[in-house]
Design an enzyme around this catalytic site. Structure first.
Site, PDB file in Angstrom:
ATOM      1  CD  GLU A  78      -1.803  -2.450   1.699  1.00  0.00           C
ATOM      2  OE1 GLU A  78      -1.699  -3.235   2.082  1.00  0.00           O
ATOM      3  OE2 GLU A  78       0.043  -2.588   1.989  1.00  0.00           O
ATOM      4  CG  HIS A 107       0.336  -6.716  -0.306  1.00  0.00           C
ATOM      5  ND1 HIS A 107      -0.465  -5.696   0.495  1.00  0.00           N
ATOM      6  CD2 HIS A 107      -0.621  -6.953  -1.163  1.00  0.00           C
ATOM      7  CE1 HIS A 107      -1.994  -5.258  -0.532  1.00  0.00           C
ATOM      8  NE2 HIS A 107      -1.900  -5.987  -1.051  1.00  0.00           N
ATOM      9  CG  HIS A 148      -5.086  -1.843   5.870  1.00  0.00           C
ATOM     10  ND1 HIS A 148      -4.389  -1.498   5.130  1.00  0.00           N
ATOM     11  CD2 HIS A 148      -4.640  -3.035   5.897  1.00  0.00           C
ATOM     12  CE1 HIS A 148      -3.838  -2.599   4.578  1.00  0.00           C
ATOM     13  NE2 HIS A 148      -4.044  -3.147   5.302  1.00  0.00           N
TER      14      HIS A 148
END
Length: 276
Positions: A10, A60, A115
């Site tokens: 991200e 990830h 997040h």
């Protein structure tokens, strides 16, 4: 000099949306290339500083994002899942330093794609009552394993979060958040130069010793779903703080491994998978 890279997605240069970082996204293949280029910039910086062995862990989501044919030939790749240590698989005290590439800020912040591990399922986390997310938990676990984190790349909110957690860690800002799904992007050449230069600087000279780890630490997690918290109470050592918050105490690496189990339990009860 052995160097370890934990690589998320991200916080990679140019990426701003779920379509960029999820396998079903229309821009995912482009995102994979961007991820590889950020990693390769860090590898070049490590080599310039004298690294003799570099290990890259794809940290990830499905952990199969980095393609070996896109990766710098001087780096070894840890790819796939499940992995007992997840985002820190393969890390031990034989490494001299760890780098966090493409990281993002914790849940509840306005950072790009912010997040904590599971999309919207985790509302908040605390490590010894200190608000944390993937950055803080990764840093603390690496330190407990005997390895200092010396660099993080990502957006400005992720870099600020790391600076708040440990001001000695160098950061490389590759984009400036304009919300969770928008950012002002550095030109790609400038972003990769920032990563390469910061990596070389972080690894040049005497490396810092990791911060001493407490004998016992406490991790608390507040979930969106009370059913997740209730199910986790069936695991040994887990205590409840309220209907949606559970906690566990122990040595940091053991707490981290237990948390990996929590993510699997939560995934079995929701339609989400660990996102990271």
């Amino acid at each position: 000099m052995r160097i370890y890279l934990s690589v998320d997605m991200e916080g990679v240069s140019g990426l701003v949306d779920a379509q960029d970082v999820q396998p079903a996204g229309r821009d995912y293949e482009h995102g994979r290339q961007m991820m590889a280029e950020d990693v390769n910039a860090a590898v070049r910086g490590a080599i310039a500083a004298g690294a003799t062995e570099i290990t890259v862990n794809d940290a990830h989501g499905p952990m199969r994002n980095l393609r070996s044919d896109m990766l710098h030939p001087s780096a070894r790749l840890i790819r796939g899942k499940p992995k007992r240590m997840g985002m820190l698989e393969g890390l031990d005290d034989t490494f001299d330093a760890a780098l966090c590439i493409g990281y993002h800020s914790r849940a509840g912040t306005s950072g790009v794609l912010s997040h904590s591990f599971m999309g919207h399922e985790i509302e908040d986390m605390w490590l010894d009552d200190r608000p944390t997310g993937e950055i803080g938990l990764t840093h603390a676990t690496a330190a407990a394993l005997g390895v200092p984190v010396v660099l993080l790349s990502g957006d400005d909110t992720a870099c600020a979060e790391m600076a708040e957690w440990d001001s000695c860690v160098r950061t490389a800002v590759v984009k400036y958040a304009r919300g969770r799904f928008a950012a002002e992007l550095l030109p790609l050449a400038e972003a990769r130069d920032a990563i390469e230069d910061a990596t070389a600087a972080a690894l040049t000279g005497e490396l810092p010793a990791p911060r001493p780890a407490p004998e016992t630490t406490t991790l608390a997690v507040r979930w969106q779903s009370a059913s997740v918290a209730d199910s986790l109470l069936n695991l040994p050592g887990v205590t409840g703080r309220d209907d949606r918050t559970v906690a566990i105490s122990g040595p940091v690496p053991e707490v981290y491994r237990q948390f990996r189990v929590w993510l699997n339990v939560a995934a079995s009860l929701t339609d989400q998978r660990p996102y990271c």
